[in-house]
Design a protein around this motif. Structure first.
Motif, short mmCIF file in Angstrom:
data_model
loop_
_atom_site.label_atom_id
_atom_site.label_comp_id
_atom_site.label_asym_id
_atom_site.label_seq_id
_atom_site.Cartn_x
_atom_site.Cartn_y
_atom_site.Cartn_z
N CYS A 142 0.86 -1.18 0.00
CA CYS A 142 0.00 0.00 0.00
C CYS A 142 0.90 1.23 0.00
N CYS A 161 -7.45 0.87 1.27
CA CYS A 161 -6.53 -0.10 1.84
C CYS A 161 -7.18 -0.78 3.05
N CYS A 199 0.45 3.08 3.78
CA CYS A 199 0.99 2.58 5.04
C CYS A 199 2.12 1.56 4.85
N CYS A 248 -5.00 0.67 6.39
CA CYS A 248 -5.00 2.07 6.83
C CYS A 248 -6.18 2.86 6.28
ZN LIG Z 1 -2.54 1.16 3.70
#
Ligand SMILES: [Zn+2]
Length: 257
Positions: free
Chosen positions: A40, A65, A43, A68
């Motif tokens: 991602c 995501c 994060c 996060c």
């Molecule tokens: Zn993330």
């Protein structure tokens, strides 16, 4: 038979599109396209397999995501669906022909070039050279398998003619026509020339036509002024795709009688 080829190519396109997303993100950032696994961008969490399924994962996660909650760009499913659609179109255009794999590579490369050029205003050699490295042998193989040496000859002539034409434009106006576009024109000339030289002219003409129309519209909407740069690669790519898929009908339709 063609339907079966189209289905296989459509599924292949989803998987390839997933890889193209990695290329589009990492190549301009000078990162490896092989490793590490997809993360991602928000994060840094590694994507689990279930979150890495083309289109499906993005829809199930509603574009966020899992860890996060950061928004995942709609570009990801768009690239996957777009690549899939182009692969199906190529399968319907060529059927079970030896030259089909080369055109799949060509279309995949155009997807990457389009999205990188739109975002970064560059057409990276790290995309163009591997494309030529893979597709030229595929074209030679197709020519050898079907004794289509005339097509290969026209492909080389098309590549050189298109390249020379864009080189002249670049020398006249280095800012208007970047050298990335000159290199891209070689690839376009190769694949359009394989069909025949009229397809080269048609593809380039369509590229300029689309570029001019969109440029004028953006200027009219005051989104760009005359001096701001509009990436030209996406229009050349679109012109080439139209010429490959519909060129024969367009050319037979436009026949001075
Ligand atoms: Zn993330």
């Amino acid at each position: 038979m063609t339907a079966a080829v189209a289905i296989v190519c459509g599924l292949l396109g989803l998987a390839v599109g997933s890889f193209l997303n990695v290329v589009i993100y990492r190549v301009p950032r000078k990162e490896s396209v092989v490793r590490p696994r997809s993360r991602c961008p928000g994060c840094g969490t590694r994507l689990a397999d279930r979150d890495n399924i083309p289109v499906v994962s993005w829809v199930l996660l509603r574009g966020r995501c899992r860890t996060c909650g950061e928004t995942i760009s709609g570009r990801y499913p768009l690239v996957e669906l777009g690549t899939s659609a182009l692969f199906v179109a190529a399968a319907l255009r060529f059927g079970l022909d030896w030259v089909l794999p080369a055109y799949l590579v060509f279309f995949a490369s155009l997807v990457v070039i389009t999205f990188i050029d739109l975002e970064h205003y560059i057409i990276p050699n790290r995309v163009l050279y591997p494309t030529l490295f893979v597709s030229v042998p595929l074209l030679v193989l197709a020519a050898a398998a079907q004794s289509e040496w005339g097509n290969l000859e026209r492909a080389v002539i098309g590549a050189v003619v298109a390249w020379a034409f864009f080189l002249i434009l670049h020398l006249i106006s280095p800012r208007g026509m970047g050298f990335g576009d000159v290199r891209l024109s070689f690839l376009l000339g190769l694949f359009l020339g394989w069909l025949d030289l009229r397809h080269v002219f048609l593809g380039v003409f369509l590229g300029f036509l689309l570029g001019s129309i969109v440029g004028l519209v953006l200027m009219a909407l005051r989104r760009r002024n005359r001096k701001q740069h509009i990436p030209f690669g996406p229009f050349l790519a679109a012109g080439a795709v139209i010429a490959v898929l519909a060129g024969s009908s367009l050319l037979s339709w436009y026949k001075p009688s």
